[in-house]
Design a protein around this motif. Structure first.
Motif, PDB file in Angstrom:
ATOM      1  N   MET A 264       4.641 -79.653  -5.109  1.00 55.37           N
ATOM      2  CA  MET A 264       4.604 -79.603  -3.472  1.00 55.37           C
ATOM      3  C   MET A 264       5.991 -80.311  -3.196  1.00 55.37           C
ATOM      4  N   ARG A 265       6.488 -80.942  -3.920  1.00 55.42           N
ATOM      5  CA  ARG A 265       7.791 -81.670  -3.406  1.00 55.42           C
ATOM      6  C   ARG A 265       8.964 -80.532  -3.364  1.00 55.42           C
ATOM      7  N   ILE A 266       8.936 -79.387  -3.915  1.00 53.07           N
ATOM      8  CA  ILE A 266       9.740 -78.311  -3.756  1.00 53.07           C
ATOM      9  C   ILE A 266       9.262 -77.517  -2.628  1.00 53.07           C
ATOM     10  N   ARG A 267      10.057 -77.609  -1.464  1.00 53.02           N
ATOM     11  CA  ARG A 267       9.506 -76.760  -0.522  1.00 53.02           C
ATOM     12  C   ARG A 267       9.596 -75.183  -0.569  1.00 53.02           C
ATOM     13  N   GLN A 268      10.343 -74.738  -1.163  1.00 52.83           N
ATOM     14  CA  GLN A 268      10.574 -73.309  -1.408  1.00 52.83           C
ATOM     15  C   GLN A 268       9.332 -72.848  -2.452  1.00 52.83           C
ATOM     16  N   ARG A 269       8.607 -73.720  -3.445  1.00 55.15           N
ATOM     17  CA  ARG A 269       7.718 -73.289  -4.049  1.00 55.15           C
ATOM     18  C   ARG A 269       6.616 -73.193  -3.191  1.00 55.15           C
ATOM     19  N   ALA A 270       6.305 -74.307  -2.405  1.00 53.50           N
ATOM     20  CA  ALA A 270       5.136 -74.209  -1.481  1.00 53.50           C
ATOM     21  C   ALA A 270       5.233 -73.024  -0.491  1.00 53.50           C
TER      22      ALA A 270
END
Length: 336
Positions: A264-270
């Motif tokens: 969830m550190r990767i905004r695009q993944r969230a």
């Protein structure tokens, strides 16, 4: 003795020729030493399995009592002799029962860490650094961008949102073994004393955690058969991430989708996952913790496996530490 004579990668997994055993093999073997109960490390079908009692119990819950021909429980810190190879299990801090496996023979000591984290976690024993010649580290989050915030701060975000939107339910996606129970305990430690509603897939493992003295508070089944949809207003519901992609999640009133994961550190993944409230809570070491751990082991050589191998290998090289990727296959991110 060379390190490669004591442990070497094979298609089945890490193999110890003098001891004739594998560590976390990905296919059935004669003798398997298992670091923890996640399905990418702990598979059924081995002729014999050596692991901590908790890991054996968890494998029994997940695969049935006949998951292996024979089993043996390894006590943490107790050295066992396997065909002349000294083997010792030490806490890994990943999930309940997780362990690093120290293998020593002919003056060479190698520690296979399995998966590990360094943040405090009330649901398992903390990681114990072991001095060694070779340290085998995971690299799930082996890039400098991955720096996990304190987990209690992430849980505080859930509670603030629940207070702000009392008419909505909060659905937290968390892996069934380890992450889900950690999230529940974090909620309790933050003062949340209402029932936590859980998906059926979490029931057996959560009951086992409770039986081991880990207090998760009052847990209730997240079903609408006995309750109306409105009864879940303001509720916190925990379930496996896959459950939130199907009709099960639509049972709850205007749910806020949360996902507890280091990814969830990767905004695009969230965003791609439709996660409204991403929670950066991981059961793996972040970049800084990987670096600290490597230094604490004092190892002259680092073997890197399952994750962002190249970046960590490069860091070691710049620090004057010999390192190489193992390129083991079959290990995923079930417990991230």
């Amino acid at each position: 003795m060379r390190a490669s004579d004591l442990l070497k990668p094979r298609p089945e997994g890490l193999y110890c020729p003098p001891g004739d055993f594998f560590i976390d093999p990905v296919r059935p073997v004669g003798r398997a030493l298992i670091t923890h109960g996640h399905s990418d490390h702990a598979r059924s079908g081995h002729r014999s399995v050596l692991a901590t009692q908790e890991t054996l119990d968890i494998m029994g819950l997940r695969y049935g009592e006949d998951f292996a021909g024979t089993t043996q429980a390894a006590a943490l810190g107790e050295t066992l002799d396997i065909n002349g190879v000294a083997v010792t299990f030490h806490p890994a801090g990943h999930v309940l029962g997780s362990a690093q496996i120290c293998v020593e023979h002919g003056g060479m000591r190698i520690v296979a860490s399995g998966d590990y984290k360094r943040q405090n976690d009330a649901t398992c024993l903390p990681f114990e650094p072991i001095r060694c010649d070779v340290f085998i580290t995971e690299a799930t989050f082996g890039l400098p961008v991955f720096r996990h915030p304190p987990d209690h701060e992430e849980i505080a975000r859930v509670l603030r949102s629940a207070a702000q939107f009392p008419e909505r339910s909060h659905l937290i996606g968390a892996y069934a073994l380890g992450k889900a129970q950690r999230v529940m305990r974090l909620l309790r430690d933050a003062g949340y004393d209402s029932p936590i509603y859980i998906h059926g897939a979490l029931a057996k493992l959560s009951e086992y955690y409770q039986s081991q003295g880990i207090d998760l508070g009052q847990l209730e089944p997240a079903t609408v058969e006995s309750r109306g949809k409105a009864d879940f207003a303001g509720a916190i519901v925990v379930g496996p991430p896959s459950a939130f992609a199907d009709r099960w999640a639509r049972r709850f009133p205007d749910p806020i989708s949360c996902f507890a994961s280091g990814w969830m550190r990767i905004r695009q993944r969230a965003k791609q996952g439709g996660v409204e409230l991403p929670l950066i809570i991981s059961d793996h070491a972040d970049w800084d913790e990987l670096i600290i751990t490597i230094k604490e082991t004092g190892a002259e050589e680092i073997w890197v496996t399952h994750g962002r191998e190249e970046a960590l290998v490069r860091w070691c090289e710049l620090e004057g530490i010999a390192a190489r990727p193992l390129h083991l296959v079959g290990y995923e991110d079930e417990g991230d």
